[in-house]
Motif scaffolding. Sequence first.
Motif, PDB file in Angstrom:
ATOM      1  N   PRO A 215       0.609  -1.208  -0.080  1.00 32.62           N
ATOM      2  CA  PRO A 215      -0.055  -0.114   0.040  1.00 32.62           C
ATOM      3  C   PRO A 215       0.800   1.065   0.067  1.00 32.62           C
ATOM      4  O   PRO A 215       0.433   2.472  -0.511  1.00 32.62           O
ATOM      5  CB  PRO A 215      -0.821  -0.346   1.243  1.00 32.62           C
ATOM      6  N   ASP A 216       1.897   1.461   0.490  1.00 41.27           N
ATOM      7  CA  ASP A 216       2.741   2.513   0.620  1.00 41.27           C
ATOM      8  C   ASP A 216       3.404   2.788  -0.883  1.00 41.27           C
ATOM      9  O   ASP A 216       3.630   3.831  -1.431  1.00 41.27           O
ATOM     10  CB  ASP A 216       4.011   2.507   1.315  1.00 41.27           C
ATOM     11  N   ILE A 217       3.515   1.784  -1.576  1.00 42.46           N
ATOM     12  CA  ILE A 217       4.114   1.808  -3.144  1.00 42.46           C
ATOM     13  C   ILE A 217       3.026   2.141  -4.023  1.00 42.46           C
ATOM     14  O   ILE A 217       3.223   3.075  -4.898  1.00 42.46           O
ATOM     15  CB  ILE A 217       4.753   0.631  -3.736  1.00 42.46           C
ATOM     16  N   ILE A 218       1.743   1.639  -3.813  1.00 45.51           N
ATOM     17  CA  ILE A 218       0.836   1.777  -5.009  1.00 45.51           C
ATOM     18  C   ILE A 218      -0.340   3.218  -4.217  1.00 45.51           C
ATOM     19  O   ILE A 218      -1.257   3.032  -5.043  1.00 45.51           O
ATOM     20  CB  ILE A 218      -0.105   0.610  -5.392  1.00 45.51           C
ATOM     21  N   GLY A 219      -0.011   3.691  -3.258  1.00 51.03           N
ATOM     22  CA  GLY A 219      -0.522   5.022  -3.277  1.00 51.03           C
ATOM     23  C   GLY A 219      -1.701   5.033  -2.069  1.00 51.03           C
ATOM     24  O   GLY A 219      -2.195   6.236  -1.854  1.00 51.03           O
ATOM     25  N   PHE A 220      -2.257   3.897  -1.499  1.00 55.12           N
ATOM     26  CA  PHE A 220      -2.871   3.795  -0.725  1.00 55.12           C
ATOM     27  C   PHE A 220      -2.625   4.587   0.777  1.00 55.12           C
ATOM     28  O   PHE A 220      -3.464   5.249   1.567  1.00 55.12           O
ATOM     29  CB  PHE A 220      -3.509   2.487  -0.420  1.00 55.12           C
TER      30      PHE A 220
ATOM     31  N   THR B 129      -0.527   7.173   0.984  1.00 57.19           N
ATOM     32  CA  THR B 129      -0.504   8.414   0.489  1.00 57.19           C
ATOM     33  C   THR B 129      -1.833   9.066   0.472  1.00 57.19           C
ATOM     34  O   THR B 129      -2.265  10.210   0.923  1.00 57.19           O
ATOM     35  CB  THR B 129       0.081   8.804  -0.773  1.00 57.19           C
ATOM     36  N   GLY B 130      -3.107   8.156  -0.012  1.00 58.00           N
ATOM     37  CA  GLY B 130      -4.295   8.756  -0.014  1.00 58.00           C
ATOM     38  C   GLY B 130      -4.740   8.893   1.233  1.00 58.00           C
ATOM     39  O   GLY B 130      -5.683   9.694   1.483  1.00 58.00           O
ATOM     40  N   ALA B 131      -4.559   7.961   2.196  1.00 56.16           N
ATOM     41  CA  ALA B 131      -4.900   8.078   3.711  1.00 56.16           C
ATOM     42  C   ALA B 131      -4.803   9.356   4.122  1.00 56.16           C
ATOM     43  O   ALA B 131      -5.183   9.800   5.051  1.00 56.16           O
ATOM     44  CB  ALA B 131      -4.557   6.756   4.268  1.00 56.16           C
ATOM     45  N   TYR B 132      -3.306   9.454   4.105  1.00 52.98           N
ATOM     46  CA  TYR B 132      -2.612  10.700   4.463  1.00 52.98           C
ATOM     47  C   TYR B 132      -3.251  11.884   4.093  1.00 52.98           C
ATOM     48  O   TYR B 132      -3.582  12.756   4.917  1.00 52.98           O
ATOM     49  CB  TYR B 132      -1.117  10.747   4.244  1.00 52.98           C
ATOM     50  N   THR B 133      -3.818  12.176   2.751  1.00 55.22           N
ATOM     51  CA  THR B 133      -4.620  13.139   2.020  1.00 55.22           C
ATOM     52  C   THR B 133      -5.826  13.461   2.968  1.00 55.22           C
ATOM     53  O   THR B 133      -6.126  14.492   3.311  1.00 55.22           O
ATOM     54  CB  THR B 133      -4.858  13.090   0.738  1.00 55.22           C
TER      55      THR B 133
ATOM     56  N   GLY C 244      -1.628  -7.299 -11.998  1.00 58.38           N
ATOM     57  CA  GLY C 244      -1.124  -6.812 -10.865  1.00 58.38           C
ATOM     58  C   GLY C 244       0.018  -5.668 -11.133  1.00 58.38           C
ATOM     59  O   GLY C 244       0.064  -4.787 -10.511  1.00 58.38           O
ATOM     60  N   PHE C 245       0.804  -5.962 -12.395  1.00 59.25           N
ATOM     61  CA  PHE C 245       1.857  -4.741 -12.689  1.00 59.25           C
ATOM     62  C   PHE C 245       1.148  -3.505 -13.090  1.00 59.25           C
ATOM     63  O   PHE C 245       1.720  -2.541 -12.819  1.00 59.25           O
ATOM     64  CB  PHE C 245       2.662  -5.679 -13.924  1.00 59.25           C
ATOM     65  N   ARG C 246      -0.063  -3.628 -13.859  1.00 57.69           N
ATOM     66  CA  ARG C 246      -0.732  -2.504 -14.331  1.00 57.69           C
ATOM     67  C   ARG C 246      -1.236  -1.680 -12.876  1.00 57.69           C
ATOM     68  O   ARG C 246      -1.083  -0.443 -12.842  1.00 57.69           O
ATOM     69  CB  ARG C 246      -1.930  -3.015 -15.195  1.00 57.69           C
ATOM     70  N   LEU C 247      -1.476  -2.408 -11.911  1.00 58.58           N
ATOM     71  CA  LEU C 247      -2.178  -1.989 -10.709  1.00 58.58           C
ATOM     72  C   LEU C 247      -0.940  -1.078 -10.196  1.00 58.58           C
ATOM     73  O   LEU C 247      -1.211   0.101  -9.503  1.00 58.58           O
ATOM     74  CB  LEU C 247      -2.759  -2.913  -9.931  1.00 58.58           C
ATOM     75  N   ILE C 248       0.204  -1.662 -10.125  1.00 56.91           N
ATOM     76  CA  ILE C 248       1.335  -1.112  -9.477  1.00 56.91           C
ATOM     77  C   ILE C 248       1.603   0.314 -10.275  1.00 56.91           C
ATOM     78  O   ILE C 248       1.830   1.364  -9.585  1.00 56.91           O
ATOM     79  CB  ILE C 248       2.500  -2.199  -9.222  1.00 56.91           C
ATOM     80  N   ILE C 249       1.829   0.091 -11.413  1.00 59.70           N
ATOM     81  CA  ILE C 249       2.179   1.426 -12.151  1.00 59.70           C
ATOM     82  C   ILE C 249       1.131   2.551 -11.882  1.00 59.70           C
ATOM     83  O   ILE C 249       1.679   3.622 -11.663  1.00 59.70           O
ATOM     84  CB  ILE C 249       2.413   0.978 -13.734  1.00 59.70           C
ATOM     85  N   VAL C 250      -0.111   1.903 -11.959  1.00 62.12           N
ATOM     86  CA  VAL C 250      -1.230   3.095 -11.799  1.00 62.12           C
ATOM     87  C   VAL C 250      -1.118   3.654 -10.561  1.00 62.12           C
ATOM     88  O   VAL C 250      -1.110   4.827 -10.433  1.00 62.12           O
ATOM     89  CB  VAL C 250      -2.551   2.551 -12.137  1.00 62.12           C
ATOM     90  N   GLY C 251      -0.763   2.679  -9.579  1.00 64.04           N
ATOM     91  CA  GLY C 251      -0.793   3.307  -8.326  1.00 64.04           C
ATOM     92  C   GLY C 251       0.569   4.305  -7.764  1.00 64.04           C
ATOM     93  O   GLY C 251       0.234   5.252  -7.159  1.00 64.04           O
ATOM     94  N   ILE C 252       1.481   3.844  -8.643  1.00 63.63           N
ATOM     95  CA  ILE C 252       2.544   4.933  -8.387  1.00 63.63           C
ATOM     96  C   ILE C 252       2.392   6.214  -8.861  1.00 63.63           C
ATOM     97  O   ILE C 252       2.861   7.226  -8.225  1.00 63.63           O
ATOM     98  CB  ILE C 252       3.879   4.138  -8.976  1.00 63.63           C
TER      99      ILE C 252
ATOM    100  N   VAL D 197      -0.498   7.704  -9.012  1.00 64.43           N
ATOM    101  CA  VAL D 197      -1.585   8.124  -8.234  1.00 64.43           C
ATOM    102  C   VAL D 197      -0.601   8.733  -7.159  1.00 64.43           C
ATOM    103  O   VAL D 197      -1.159   9.772  -6.685  1.00 64.43           O
ATOM    104  CB  VAL D 197      -2.833   7.289  -8.006  1.00 64.43           C
ATOM    105  N   SER D 198       0.029   7.890  -6.615  1.00 62.81           N
ATOM    106  CA  SER D 198       0.672   8.227  -5.416  1.00 62.81           C
ATOM    107  C   SER D 198       1.422   9.585  -5.539  1.00 62.81           C
ATOM    108  O   SER D 198       1.589  10.464  -4.586  1.00 62.81           O
ATOM    109  CB  SER D 198       1.623   7.126  -4.974  1.00 62.81           C
ATOM    110  N   ALA D 199       2.196   9.810  -6.760  1.00 66.86           N
ATOM    111  CA  ALA D 199       2.978  10.792  -6.767  1.00 66.86           C
ATOM    112  C   ALA D 199       2.129  12.263  -7.073  1.00 66.86           C
ATOM    113  O   ALA D 199       2.462  13.282  -6.403  1.00 66.86           O
ATOM    114  CB  ALA D 199       3.832  10.637  -8.241  1.00 66.86           C
TER     115      ALA D 199
END
Length: 349
Positions: free
Chosen positions: A110-115, A117-121, A163-171, A173-175
């Motif tokens: 979750p820290d790599i794919i943005g969750f 960061t979203g919780a922090y927001t 899985g790989f697409r989810l990770i790339i999209v998550g990174i 969104v996290s940025a």
Amino acid sequence: MSVDFGKAAWQIRTPGGGISLRVSRRTVAVGIPVVLLTIAVSVMALASGALEISVEQVLRAFTGTAESMAQTVVMEWRLPRVLMAVLFGAALGVSGGIFQSLTRNPLGSPDIIGFNTGAYTGALLVILTMGGSALQIAGGALIGGLLTALAVYLLAYRRGIQGFRLIIVGIGVSAVLASVNHWIVLQAELEVAMSAAVWGAGSLNGISWEQAWPAAAVIAVALLASVFVVPSMRTLELGDDAAKALGVRAEPVRIALVVLGVGLTAAVTAAAGPIAFVSLAAPQLARRMTGSAGIALLPSALVGALLLAASDFAAQRLFSPIQLPVGVVTVSIGGIYLIWLLAREARKS
């Protein structure tokens, strides 16, 4: 509850067979030393500090027979922090295990794919717009994490989730969300911004029972619920077609797992800020220690608890009397681990 003892694993069943879990002997053999190490680190954390307290006084504090000052220091000041380090570490370990299982990738935490960061927001918006009680911050973090998960899920969905697409999209969104978080902090008043920035590093400094209980309640419910979905999670690892053939509805189970994983991450973020890399490292370390083929949630929880408890103890004592945010320690350790993991994955490909 009944237990069947086999040569390689123990089968645990609840009355009526509603829940059936297999616990390998290797998991037990690894788990017991990890638990003992966690207890040892916790006792050291309770005993050390500006006021040194003997181990005997620490143990007597639990029975209410310690000296008055020792009783107050151990039970009221230090125990919430130690218990939350253990509980939050277990929650992050399970959350990381869930997402690494869903993505079938060691980077799928979750820290790599943005969750995180979203919780922090979500928590930041509550703090800066409403002042924010512990319960309000917990709600904001949970909503922020779930909305981020929904956005990542929808953006990554193409006739199913890879899985790989989810990770790339998550990174990605996290940025974006990290930039939003920086902008929010810059718009705040100085004192609030400084407090939010320190909290944003991930810190257990000054955590109290009042802050701990809402997060602990959410985590307890989510950990209990995760027991019911472990068999389906294992089946999903075989692929959607195999899961459907075995009677598992892939998408509803996947959504339930995402909600559980985000709930665990958001609860920790609400109470202590976004603590990075525990959810990334714990499941993989646990998998290597137990020699399991896939991600096992119980060992991930135990290793996560040890990692965060030890990191928080280091954060308190390395530069005493200055206390670092625990996130500084986990980022330092996790950064080294991430470099090693990326290099290992690059060699494989």
